[in-house]
Design an enzyme around this catalytic site. Structure first.
Site: not given
Ligand code: NAP
Ligand code: MG
Length: 486
Positions: A178, A231-233, A236, A254, A288, A384
């Site tokens: 996804k 993605g985000s904690t 996670g 991660e 990240c 973050e």
């Molecule tokens: P996020 O919500 O954690 O998104 C990462 C991925 O997880 C996306 O594909 C997202 O889908 C998916 N996701 C969201 N809710 C989910 C759920 N309940 N079950 C399964 N998958 C789910 O991150 P974001 O909102 O894009 O960014 C928010 C913050 O996350 C950033 O500001 C940053 O602090 C952190 N982040 C960290 C990294 C990293 O490299 N570790 C990368 C990106 C963001 P959709 O977004 O398509 O809905």
């Protein structure tokens, strides 16, 4: 401007529309305008993709062919990525906003190389013959786990797809990926290229859609054997809960960081200024392992601050298809998040040394921003920001700075600049983080593991550790009844 040709889901070797007929718009962060509509994967489509991946794993050729043969196909995919590098780099920049020069020089070639690295590994992750008691031949087999669900973020869309899919596929697993809904385009096109490379139907399925719908369906699915997430904690936590509440699928997480960069009084200061600058501002700060907390020894603090301000002010920000250092933030949501954090920093009394404002009325641009005199208990120190915002702190003793660097719920990366080997060793041994950079930052190699301590997650991407994390170990005992040793 690149042409978008692939907006459909990739399921079971076919490009298909979503079962519901729903689509979602992907946005150009430079203009805030719609690029195109993309098929939106819902729970039904995730089911369809998992079914295809299950069949491909249980009955198909992929896990059964030799590792070397899988390697040939993955090499072909790497070649196709290289052949389409201009197109893919254009799509990445259009969708994500990162400068085209970066997409073309970093994201796309590194993705191709990542597939190549694991293509070469496909026949090299094997078991052992183990001397055991009794008249038995004991050995281990490294087998693929099964159907792997993978959820990727939007900051390095194609590269994170490569980090996740290359080792999983090399090991003989099948995948349902996804992609993040804000940046689906390169994953969709690469899914099509993977079919051209000869991946059998159902081996790599791409289902872009929303996290709360498609991501949730994937992480709760009973026929998914492992879920790997970046993605985000906050998300996670949800992934682990879903894994625990469904079939106890394995997880790799991660989850970002708040990485401490420690500059000592004896550092090569110009080098430290440049590396810490790129450490935080690279990719619009959407990294990240960004050097988001820069701890500078009091003896060199003023000089470091002055030079860092000059560098940040010299940064060229603008249309990512022109020669710039920095493009827009990825989305309106992220733009607002970053601007809110900057406001928090000001409200909490951090010293705004440069930047701090949004740029222009169109698109999601933020000025390169530096806060000085930052305190450890401020919100901008703990959370973050994921934007072009550097926090600078002052320190005086090594013990103090190591404790402060480690006083974070995250532990993804950390670094130290010093010309004294004893100082380097003392600090790097005591930092609690998965990657330590010494007199450098943002160094990566396909063979070096990457992953977190503490709430930055667990499991490792890249290198042999990634192969391990997509393998099952089977122990086999065979009696040697007819052997002449009897
Ligand atoms: P996020 O919500 O954690 O998104 C990462 C991925 O997880 C996306 O594909 C997202 O889908 C998916 N996701 C969201 N809710 C989910 C759920 N309940 N079950 C399964 N998958 C789910 O991150 P974001 O909102 O894009 O960014 C928010 C913050 O996350 C950033 O500001 C940053 O602090 C952190 N982040 C960290 C990294 C990293 O490299 N570790 C990368 C990106 C963001 P959709 O977004 O398509 O809905
Ligand atoms: Mg987009």
């Amino acid at each position: 401007m690149p042409k978008v040709t692939q907006t459909k889901l990739v399921i079971n070797g076919q490009l298909v529309n979503s079962k519901s007929g729903k689509t979602f718009d992907t946005i150009n962060p430079h203009s805030g305008k719609v690029i195109c509509a993309v098929q939106e994967a819902g729970a039904e489509d995730v089911n369809h993709a998992v079914k295809a991946a299950r069949h491909a794993f249980d009955k198909g050729p992929w896990p059964r062919m030799s590792g070397r043969q899988r390697g040939r196909i993955l090499n072909k995919l790497a070649d196709l990525i290289d052949q389409h590098a201009d197109e893919l780099a254009g799509l990445e920049t259009l969708d994500n906003g990162k400068p085209f020069t970066m997409s073309r020089a970093v994201d796309i070639p590194a993705s191709a190389e990542h597939y190549r690295y694991f293509a070469a590994y496909a026949d090299k992750h094997y078991g052992k013959t183990i001397p055991i008691d009794g008249n038995f031949f004991g050995y281990t087999l490294h087998e693929p786990i099964g159907v792997i669900g993978q959820i990727t973020p939007w900051n390095f869309p194609l590269l994170m797809m490569a980090w996740k899919t290359a080792p999983a596929l090399a090991m003989g697993n099948t995948v349902v990926l996804k992609a993040a809904d804000v940046t689906p385009l390169t994953a969709l096109r690469t899914g099509e290229l993977a079919l051209e490379a000869g991946l059998p139907p159902g081996v790599l399925n791409i289902v872009p859609g929303f996290g709360s719908i498609a991501g949730e369906a994937l992480s709760r699915h009973h026929d998914v054997d492992k879920i790997a997430f970046t993605g985000s904690t906050a998300v996670g936590h949800k992934i682990m809960e879903a894994a625990a509440q469904s079939n106890l699928k394995k997880c790799t997480l991660e989850l970002g960081g708040k990485s401490a960069a420690i500059v000592c009084a004896d550092a090569n200061l110009d080098q430290a200024v440049v590396e810490a600058h790129h450490g935080i501002f690279f990719n619009q700060g959407q990294v990240c392992c960004a050097s988001s907390r820069v701890f500078v020894h009091e003896a060199v603090y003023d000089e470091f601050v002055e030079k860092s301000i000059a560098m940040a002010r010299g940064r060229k920000v603008g249309d990512p298809f022109t020669h710039v250092d920095q493009g827009p933030q990825v989305s309106a949501v992220q733009h607002k998040r970053v601007m809110d954090y900057i406001k928090h920093g000001v409200d909490e009394g951090a010293e705004l040394l440069t930047g701090g404002s949004a740029i222009g009325k169109e698109g999601y641009y933020v000025e390169p921003t530096i806060f000085g005199g930052v305190k450890d208990d401020m919100k901008i120190s703990k959370e973050e920001i994921f934007g072009p915002v550097m926090n600078i702190y002052k320190w005086s003793s090594i013990e103090e700075v190591v404790n402060r660097a480690n006083a974070s719920s995250y532990g993804l990366a950390a670094g130290v600049w010093s010309t004294n080997i004893n100082t380097v060793n003392q600090i790097s041994r005591n930092l609690r983080a998965g990657t330590i950079w010494v007199n450098c930052w943002n160094q990566f190699d396909h063979g070096m593991p990457f992953g977190g301590y503490k709430m930055s997650g667990f499991g490792r991407d890249k290198g042999e550790y990634a192969m391990e994390s997509y393998a099952q170990i089977k122990a086999v005992y065979v009696p040697l009844e007819n052997s002449h040793w009897k």
